[in-house]
Design a protein around this motif. Structure first.
Motif, PDB file in Angstrom:
ATOM      1  N   LEU A 103       0.830  -1.211   0.000  1.00 28.31           N
ATOM      2  CA  LEU A 103       0.000   0.000   0.000  1.00 28.31           C
ATOM      3  C   LEU A 103       0.867   1.265   0.000  1.00 28.31           C
ATOM      4  CD1 LEU A 103      -2.850  -0.919   2.517  1.00 28.31           C
ATOM      5  CD2 LEU A 103      -3.068  -0.602   0.047  1.00 28.31           C
ATOM      6  N   SER A 104       1.968   1.221   0.717  1.00 24.89           N
ATOM      7  CA  SER A 104       2.865   2.379   0.752  1.00 24.89           C
ATOM      8  C   SER A 104       3.441   2.656  -0.630  1.00 24.89           C
ATOM      9  CB  SER A 104       3.997   2.141   1.753  1.00 24.89           C
ATOM     10  OG  SER A 104       3.491   2.053   3.075  1.00 24.89           O
ATOM     11  N   ARG A 105       3.830   1.613  -1.323  1.00 25.36           N
ATOM     12  CA  ARG A 105       4.413   1.791  -2.649  1.00 25.36           C
ATOM     13  C   ARG A 105       3.376   2.374  -3.615  1.00 25.36           C
ATOM     14  NH1 ARG A 105       5.645  -1.978  -6.920  1.00 25.36           N
ATOM     15  NH2 ARG A 105       4.926  -3.697  -5.614  1.00 25.36           N
ATOM     16  N   LEU A 106       2.153   1.825  -3.573  1.00 27.25           N
ATOM     17  CA  LEU A 106       1.109   2.364  -4.432  1.00 27.25           C
ATOM     18  C   LEU A 106       0.785   3.802  -4.064  1.00 27.25           C
ATOM     19  CD1 LEU A 106      -2.024   0.750  -5.846  1.00 27.25           C
ATOM     20  CD2 LEU A 106      -2.290   2.855  -4.543  1.00 27.25           C
ATOM     21  N   GLY A 107       0.688   4.075  -2.763  1.00 26.17           N
ATOM     22  CA  GLY A 107       0.351   5.423  -2.317  1.00 26.17           C
ATOM     23  C   GLY A 107       1.374   6.455  -2.762  1.00 26.17           C
ATOM     24  N   ARG A 108       2.656   6.103  -2.690  1.00 28.53           N
ATOM     25  CA  ARG A 108       3.690   7.034  -3.139  1.00 28.53           C
ATOM     26  C   ARG A 108       3.583   7.294  -4.634  1.00 28.53           C
ATOM     27  NH1 ARG A 108       6.803   3.930   0.647  1.00 28.53           N
ATOM     28  NH2 ARG A 108       7.568   2.596  -1.043  1.00 28.53           N
ATOM     29  N   SER A 109       3.362   6.234  -5.410  1.00 27.19           N
ATOM     30  CA  SER A 109       3.200   6.390  -6.861  1.00 27.19           C
ATOM     31  C   SER A 109       1.976   7.249  -7.172  1.00 27.19           C
ATOM     32  CB  SER A 109       3.070   5.015  -7.523  1.00 27.19           C
ATOM     33  OG  SER A 109       2.874   5.134  -8.912  1.00 27.19           O
ATOM     34  N   PHE A 110       0.899   7.017  -6.453  1.00 20.03           N
ATOM     35  CA  PHE A 110      -0.346   7.765  -6.641  1.00 20.03           C
ATOM     36  C   PHE A 110      -0.125   9.261  -6.394  1.00 20.03           C
ATOM     37  CE2 PHE A 110      -4.302   9.411  -4.649  1.00 20.03           C
ATOM     38  CZ  PHE A 110      -5.174   9.266  -5.722  1.00 20.03           C
ATOM     39  N   LEU A 111       0.515   9.599  -5.284  1.00 23.72           N
ATOM     40  CA  LEU A 111       0.705  11.007  -4.958  1.00 23.72           C
ATOM     41  C   LEU A 111       1.674  11.690  -5.916  1.00 23.72           C
ATOM     42  CD1 LEU A 111       0.783  11.624  -1.098  1.00 23.72           C
ATOM     43  CD2 LEU A 111      -0.995  12.105  -2.761  1.00 23.72           C
ATOM     44  N   ARG A 112       2.742  11.002  -6.292  1.00 28.22           N
ATOM     45  CA  ARG A 112       3.693  11.607  -7.228  1.00 28.22           C
ATOM     46  C   ARG A 112       3.003  12.016  -8.517  1.00 28.22           C
ATOM     47  NH1 ARG A 112       7.118   6.954  -6.001  1.00 28.22           N
ATOM     48  NH2 ARG A 112       8.515   7.507  -4.288  1.00 28.22           N
ATOM     49  N   HIS A 113       2.077  11.187  -8.991  1.00 27.13           N
ATOM     50  CA  HIS A 113       1.396  11.476 -10.248  1.00 27.13           C
ATOM     51  C   HIS A 113       0.250  12.472 -10.057  1.00 27.13           C
ATOM     52  CE1 HIS A 113       3.490   7.816 -11.597  1.00 27.13           C
ATOM     53  NE2 HIS A 113       3.380   8.357 -12.789  1.00 27.13           N
ATOM     54  N   VAL A 114      -0.615  12.217  -9.112  1.00 25.16           N
ATOM     55  CA  VAL A 114      -1.833  13.015  -8.970  1.00 25.16           C
ATOM     56  C   VAL A 114      -1.534  14.463  -8.588  1.00 25.16           C
ATOM     57  CG1 VAL A 114      -3.935  13.285  -7.580  1.00 25.16           C
ATOM     58  CG2 VAL A 114      -3.327  11.047  -8.491  1.00 25.16           C
TER      59      VAL A 114
END
Length: 213
Positions: free
Chosen positions: A89-100
């Protein structure tokens, strides 16, 4: 011997048109952008452009759809092997925030939202291919983890929206209004860490803490 430029196949030509159209839409806005300008930058005629897209609306919708597909793959195209639920979840969350919350993405978002008021179908296409589809993809994973006994989740789709909302909620409006600059890696880490901690306090099972996804 005279050299000739290689001919692009139809898919490559379509992608080239969308690349140019994206730049023009972002620079000039939808209303000011014209098919003539896009064709001129492409180095062809409007007739060629209309062979691929019947109208500016159709071209804009294709740009929106492509943008959503790219972002989906960048954020959610992750493998879930060898990690704990918290790590995944942390890995997805970081990717999500970097893009969004990036300047690039917010520029596209503002452009699309401006046109969604004029053409609700554009907003609908964006939401279904973007935010809604992303939450659905995460929900599938959450349901799998629940079936394995790692999470106590009754509504995976609701839980997916809640997790993504916690990741972005504190900074999204501030970023959209240009109130704060792009987040640093440390700030992204702090936001995601808090979101994962809260999410697992709500839905995690203590006995699954050491499981890998």
């Amino acid at each position: 011997m005279q050299q000739t430029k290689p001919r692009l196949d139809r898919d490559a030509r379509r992608e080239a048109i969308l690349d140019v159209a994206q730049d023009v839409f972002l620079e000039e806005g939808y209303a000011a952008a014209s098919m003539s300008t896009i064709a001129a930058r492409l180095g062809g005629s409007k007739g060629t452009l209309y062979n691929y897209f019947k109208s500016k609306d159709e071209l804009f919708e294709a740009y929106v759809q492509r943008r959503c597909v790219w972002q989906q793959d960048e954020i959610y195209g992750l493998q879930w092997q060898g990690e704990t639920v918290a790590q995944a979840l942390s890995r997805l969350g970081r990717s999500f925030l970097r893009h969004v919350l990036s300047d690039d993405n917010l520029g596209h978002f503002r452009l699309i939202m401006a046109e969604a008021e004029r053409s609700p179908e554009i907003g609908r296409a964006f939401y279904e291919a973007g935010p809604k589809r992303g939450a659905e993809r995460l929900a599938v994973v959450l349901a799998e983890w629940a079936a394995l006994g790692w999470l106590d989740v009754r509504d995976p789709t609701m839980a997916a929206h809640q997790f993504l909302g916690m990741c972005q909620n504190r900074h999204f409006k501030a970023r959209l209004a240009n109130y704060v600059p792009e987040l640093t890696e440390a700030e992204i880490e702090a936001e995601v860490s808090a979101a994962v901690d809260t999410f697992l306090r709500a839905f995690g099972k203590p006995q699954a803490a050491g499981q890998t996804a």
